[in-house]
Design a protein around this motif. Structure first.
Motif, PDB file in Angstrom:
ATOM      1  N   SER A  97       0.817  -1.202   0.000  1.00 53.46           N
ATOM      2  CA  SER A  97       0.000   0.000   0.000  1.00 53.46           C
ATOM      3  C   SER A  97       0.863   1.270   0.000  1.00 53.46           C
ATOM      4  N   PRO A  98       0.348   2.367  -0.574  1.00 49.56           N
ATOM      5  CA  PRO A  98       1.026   3.642  -0.382  1.00 49.56           C
ATOM      6  C   PRO A  98       1.175   3.925   1.116  1.00 49.56           C
ATOM      7  N   THR A 157       3.287  -4.807   4.570  1.00 53.54           N
ATOM      8  CA  THR A 157       1.958  -4.500   5.076  1.00 53.54           C
ATOM      9  C   THR A 157       2.070  -3.891   6.467  1.00 53.54           C
ATOM     10  N   CYS A 158       0.974  -3.385   6.969  1.00 55.47           N
ATOM     11  CA  CYS A 158       0.921  -2.834   8.320  1.00 55.47           C
ATOM     12  C   CYS A 158      -0.547  -2.737   8.723  1.00 55.47           C
ATOM     13  N   SER A 159      -0.782  -2.323   9.936  1.00 58.98           N
ATOM     14  CA  SER A 159      -2.154  -2.136  10.410  1.00 58.98           C
ATOM     15  C   SER A 159      -2.732  -0.853   9.807  1.00 58.98           C
ATOM     16  N   GLU A 160      -4.052  -0.742   9.850  1.00 60.06           N
ATOM     17  CA  GLU A 160      -4.705   0.485   9.378  1.00 60.06           C
ATOM     18  C   GLU A 160      -4.234   1.684  10.194  1.00 60.06           C
ATOM     19  N   ARG A 216       1.456   6.980   9.284  1.00 55.77           N
ATOM     20  CA  ARG A 216       2.491   7.255   8.286  1.00 55.77           C
ATOM     21  C   ARG A 216       1.994   8.237   7.234  1.00 55.77           C
ATOM     22  N   HIS A 217       0.750   8.095   6.838  1.00 59.27           N
ATOM     23  CA  HIS A 217       0.165   9.018   5.860  1.00 59.27           C
ATOM     24  C   HIS A 217       0.157  10.437   6.417  1.00 59.27           C
ATOM     25  N   LYS A 218      -0.253  10.566   7.671  1.00 58.88           N
ATOM     26  CA  LYS A 218      -0.297  11.881   8.323  1.00 58.88           C
ATOM     27  C   LYS A 218       1.108  12.469   8.444  1.00 58.88           C
ATOM     28  N   TRP A 256      -5.491  -0.378  -1.026  1.00 55.19           N
ATOM     29  CA  TRP A 256      -4.387  -1.274  -1.364  1.00 55.19           C
ATOM     30  C   TRP A 256      -3.930  -2.109  -0.176  1.00 55.19           C
ATOM     31  N   LEU A 257      -4.136  -1.597   1.018  1.00 57.54           N
ATOM     32  CA  LEU A 257      -3.724  -2.328   2.216  1.00 57.54           C
ATOM     33  C   LEU A 257      -4.435  -3.673   2.312  1.00 57.54           C
TER      34      LEU A 257
END
Length: 140
Positions: free
Chosen positions: A12-13, A80-83, A89-91, A103-104
């Motif tokens: 995922s991004p 992969t990672c948790s939501e 990370r996105h923030k 994508w996750l």
């Protein structure tokens, strides 16, 4: 001389592909890498944008189809990672777009090694990848 290896990293991004791959890249002499994210920039971003690729599986098939080299092995690794981690990370990246979980939750490419990146440093993930890469014989 050992067989050359093509390492394909998916996920995922914001999962950490670029950061981890840049560090992994410097761990091996005579190596190169292609960052698919930079090949597919779309602004403004939308999961429904028809200009976007149809996932890493389509890119992987296209890349492998055009390789003319002989005697190499392909090692696929999906990060992969948790939501919760993905949102953090996105923030942290400062992206103004909404964090997509699309994508996750996609199924990893068949045969990929899956590495959960939650609560791991970049170096820990790279070390985990290197164990896979250095011990892998021939998958194809």
């Amino acid at each position: 001389m050992s067989k050359q290896k093509l390492i394909m990293v998916a996920g995922s991004p914001c999962v950490g592909k670029t950061t981890v791959t840049q560090k992994l890249f410097t761990s091996y002499e005579n190596s190169a890498y292609f960052d698919g994210d930079w090949a597919w920039c779309v602004n403004p971003f939308s999961v429904d944008d028809p200009r976007l690729r149809n996932g890493d599986k389509t890119i992987r098939e296209a890349i492998l189809k055009d390789i003319t080299a002989k005697d190499y092995s392909v090692i696929g690794i999906t990060l992969t990672c948790s939501e919760e981690t993905l949102r953090e990370r996105h923030k942290k990246r400062g992206d103004a777009n909404e964090c997509s979980l699309f994508w996750l939750h996609l199924k990893p490419h068949e045969g990929d090694y899956v590495i959960n990146t939650d609560n791991k440093s970049v170096q820990q993930i790279v070390d985990e990848m290197k164990v896979i890469i250095d011990s892998e014989g021939c998958k194809r």
